[in-house]
Design an enzyme around this catalytic site. Structure first.
Site, PDB file in Angstrom:
ATOM      1  N   GLN A  16       0.800  -1.221   0.000  1.00  0.00           N
ATOM      2  CA  GLN A  16       0.000   0.000   0.000  1.00  0.00           C
ATOM      3  C   GLN A  16       0.837   1.279   0.000  1.00  0.00           C
ATOM      4  OE1 GLN A  16      -2.651  -1.753   3.244  1.00  0.00           O
ATOM      5  NE2 GLN A  16      -4.096  -0.439   2.174  1.00  0.00           N
ATOM      6  N   ARG A  71       3.449  -0.056  13.097  1.00  0.00           N
ATOM      7  CA  ARG A  71       3.171  -1.351  12.480  1.00  0.00           C
ATOM      8  C   ARG A  71       3.447  -1.266  10.978  1.00  0.00           C
ATOM      9  NH1 ARG A  71      -2.521  -4.314  11.115  1.00  0.00           N
ATOM     10  NH2 ARG A  71      -1.521  -6.073  10.085  1.00  0.00           N
ATOM     11  N   HIS A 116       0.854  -9.359   4.387  1.00  0.00           N
ATOM     12  CA  HIS A 116      -0.277  -8.441   4.291  1.00  0.00           C
ATOM     13  C   HIS A 116      -0.765  -8.430   2.840  1.00  0.00           C
ATOM     14  CE1 HIS A 116      -2.217  -4.839   6.462  1.00  0.00           C
ATOM     15  NE2 HIS A 116      -2.838  -4.939   5.299  1.00  0.00           N
ATOM     16  N   ASN A 160      -2.125 -11.018   8.069  1.00  0.00           N
ATOM     17  CA  ASN A 160      -3.113  -9.972   8.296  1.00  0.00           C
ATOM     18  C   ASN A 160      -4.445 -10.351   7.663  1.00  0.00           C
ATOM     19  OD1 ASN A 160      -3.826  -7.087   9.056  1.00  0.00           O
ATOM     20  ND2 ASN A 160      -4.375  -7.122   6.890  1.00  0.00           N
ATOM     21  N   GLU A 161      -5.494 -10.386   8.467  1.00  0.00           N
ATOM     22  CA  GLU A 161      -6.868 -10.575   8.000  1.00  0.00           C
ATOM     23  C   GLU A 161      -7.041 -11.748   7.032  1.00  0.00           C
ATOM     24  OE1 GLU A 161      -8.420  -5.978   8.505  1.00  0.00           O
ATOM     25  OE2 GLU A 161      -8.153  -6.735   6.465  1.00  0.00           O
ATOM     26  N   ASN A 303      -8.406  -6.231  14.277  1.00  0.00           N
ATOM     27  CA  ASN A 303      -8.657  -5.111  13.366  1.00  0.00           C
ATOM     28  C   ASN A 303     -10.150  -4.822  13.389  1.00  0.00           C
ATOM     29  OD1 ASN A 303      -5.978  -5.485  12.712  1.00  0.00           O
ATOM     30  ND2 ASN A 303      -6.308  -5.904  10.539  1.00  0.00           N
ATOM     31  N   TYR A 305     -13.299  -1.967  12.451  1.00  0.00           N
ATOM     32  CA  TYR A 305     -13.711  -0.740  11.762  1.00  0.00           C
ATOM     33  C   TYR A 305     -15.165  -0.350  11.990  1.00  0.00           C
ATOM     34  CZ  TYR A 305      -9.291  -0.621   9.237  1.00  0.00           C
ATOM     35  OH  TYR A 305      -7.961  -0.540   8.936  1.00  0.00           O
ATOM     36  N   GLU A 370      -5.638  -2.496  14.029  1.00  0.00           N
ATOM     37  CA  GLU A 370      -6.132  -1.517  13.047  1.00  0.00           C
ATOM     38  C   GLU A 370      -7.453  -0.965  13.520  1.00  0.00           C
ATOM     39  OE1 GLU A 370      -6.527  -2.640   8.868  1.00  0.00           O
ATOM     40  OE2 GLU A 370      -4.654  -3.775   8.960  1.00  0.00           O
ATOM     41  N   TRP A 414      -5.252   3.209  11.721  1.00  0.00           N
ATOM     42  CA  TRP A 414      -5.028   2.948  10.306  1.00  0.00           C
ATOM     43  C   TRP A 414      -5.486   4.195   9.555  1.00  0.00           C
ATOM     44  CZ3 TRP A 414      -2.393  -0.803   7.928  1.00  0.00           C
ATOM     45  CH2 TRP A 414      -2.393  -0.752   6.522  1.00  0.00           C
ATOM     46  N   TRP A 422      -6.380  -0.844  -1.818  1.00  0.00           N
ATOM     47  CA  TRP A 422      -6.818  -2.070  -2.486  1.00  0.00           C
ATOM     48  C   TRP A 422      -7.816  -1.769  -3.610  1.00  0.00           C
ATOM     49  CZ3 TRP A 422      -2.936  -4.750  -1.143  1.00  0.00           C
ATOM     50  CH2 TRP A 422      -2.435  -4.710   0.154  1.00  0.00           C
TER      51      TRP A 422
END
Length: 461
Positions: A16, A71, A116, A160-161, A303, A305, A370, A414, A422
């Site tokens: 990213q 991170r 990631h 990650n995720e 994480n 949101y 996150e 984040w 993405w």
């Protein structure tokens, strides 16, 4: 309000922000391939924030915020261009050594993610995460990283995720590698990710922990879920089922039983039977001959949101994860939206989720790895609303610690920088710093929300 050693952080990931997609011997990753094949429909990470060349600028941002932790993720293909330790790219090793050493010189502790989303394309060509062979390849990569950087890195995340990798990459096809194989491949990919995570954790435990004294986990994403109608047993069951299919899919094997939630398996197998699917269970089983997955996390990395209301869904005659789950998600219209339409802001949801994790998963130490808020449309540097979202959310974390007794070890916003988001490309801005992608210098400028976050950190650290 917060423990003295509380980690105040911000996060990024290699694809990213780094750019330099083929610089200095880096191999291609599945995201390089996916973006280039998409023909620019959402842009790419070829240059992005160019952190591969502008790391010192990122470090200035980190220092300006007063972070105690940062991170980052390592690009597997930058370190091992063909995915294996047969060929080590020393320029990649030098880059991450510099990043880690510079952070430590500024009293900032690195939290490092091994994976990631950006699998080396060379490994995808051999079957990628669908192949059982990936487990040993990941373990070999993990051991290389522990060996190379572990004397200075004390907080590791393997993957990650895995939920997002599996569902978006193999069910919906909107993330790399862009496969749409509904109801089958996501379960297999997630299974191999859990096996790979477990093997890497056991390697760390056996060969590195004693000397390096670090901690290893995996980052699990989850929304907070609540029944759409609080007294309705169908909605309550649907809510429990969806939680099993998201958070439980990964947390149950790692923290509770060493296996998937029973409610998840019975839903999948029941749907298979209904659709006349006669193969072995679409949800794989863990082998007794492999290192156990149970107990392979030294802390709970979350994480978070957003939140959702959940109600029972109507039956479906197609094979897919959605029909296996049999639920419908609803947004509460009273929750404000921050940026993209899915990001409904619900700070109370984080507190509820933290308490749920404490009660369900044996009161683990939790790092919020996150949490963030986005901007779309016209640029707003004085983003008062986002500042408020951060303040309210961090207040809810304080309540979880003080009133609910949750052992929260840190909070990572984040993201440090606006970056390549993405499938949303550059249309969604999550940064505490704005990056001007129109300017050749890719200048970084702090948002009001970044200044406010710095004040919160100063007040509490």
């Amino acid at each position: 309000m917060f423990p003295r050693d509380f980690a105040w952080g911000a996060g990024t990931s290699a694809y990213q922000i780094e750019g330099g997609w083929q610089a200095d011997g880096k191999g291609p990753s599945i995201w390089d391939t996916f973006c280039h094949q998409a023909g620019g429909t959402f842009g790419d990470g070829d240059v992005s924030c160019n952190s591969y060349e502008l790391w010192e600028k990122d470090l200035e941002c980190i220092k300006q915020l007063g972070l105690t932790h940062y991170r980052l993720s390592l690009s597997w293909a930058r370190l091992l261009p063909d995915g294996t330790t047969r060929h080590i790219n020393q320029k990649g090793v030098q880059y991450y050594n510099k990043v880690i050493n510079d952070l430590l010189a500024c009293n900032v502790s690195p939290m490092v993610t091994l994976y990631h989303f950006d699998l080396p394309q060379a490994l995808q060509d051999q079957g990628g995460w669908k192949s059982p062979e990936i487990v040993k390849l990941f373990d070999s990569y993990a051991k290389f990283c522990f060996q190379t950087f572990g004397n200075r890195v004390k907080l590791w995340l393997t993957i990650n995720e895995p939920y997002v990798c599996a569902k978006f990459g193999y069910e919906d096809g909107i993330h790399a590698p862009g496969l749409k194989e509904p109801g089958i491949s996501a379960y297999l990919v997630a299974h191999n990710m859990l096996r790979a995570h477990a093997m890497a954790w056991h390697s760390y435990d056996s060969f590195y922990r004693l000397k390096q004294k670090g901690k290893v986990s995996l980052a699990i994403n989850s929304d907070w879920l609540e029944p759409s109608r609080s007294g309705c047993s169908e909605d309550i069951n649907a809510c429990e089922r969806l939680l099993a299919f998201t958070l439980g899919w990964f947390a149950w094997p790692v923290f509770i039983t060493g296996d998937y939630p029973e409610i998840m398996r019975s839903a999948i197998d029941g749907q298979s039977k209904k659709l006349g699917y006669n193969g072995s269970s679409r949800l794989p089983s863990f082998s007794k001959d492999e290192p156990p997955v149970l107990g392979t996390a030294d802390f709970f990395a979350l994480n978070y949101y957003t939140s959702r209301k959940v109600k029972a869904g109507r039956g479906s005659e197609v094979m897919s994860m959605k029909s296996d789950q049999g639920v419908e998600e609803v947004l509460d219209p009273s929750w404000p939206i921050s940026g993209p339409p899915w990001l409904a802001v619900a700070p109370h949801g984080l507190r509820n989720l933290l308490k749920y994790i404490k009660d369900t998963f044996n009161n683990p130490a939790v790092y919020i790895t996150e949490n963030g808020f986005a901007q779309v449309g016209p640029l707003l540097m004085e983003d008062a609303e986002r500042s408020g979202f951060y303040k309210n959310t961090i207040m809810e974390v304080a309540k979880a610690i003080q009133e609910d007794g949750v052992d929260v070890g840190g909070y990572f916003a984040w993201s440090l920088l606006d970056n390549f988001e993405w499938a949303d490309g550059y249309s969604v801005r999550f940064g505490l710093f704005h990056v001007n992608f129109e300017d050749a210098k890719l200048s970084r400028t702090i948002y009001q929300s970044g200044r406010e976050y710095a004040k919160i950190i100063l007040r509490h650290k």
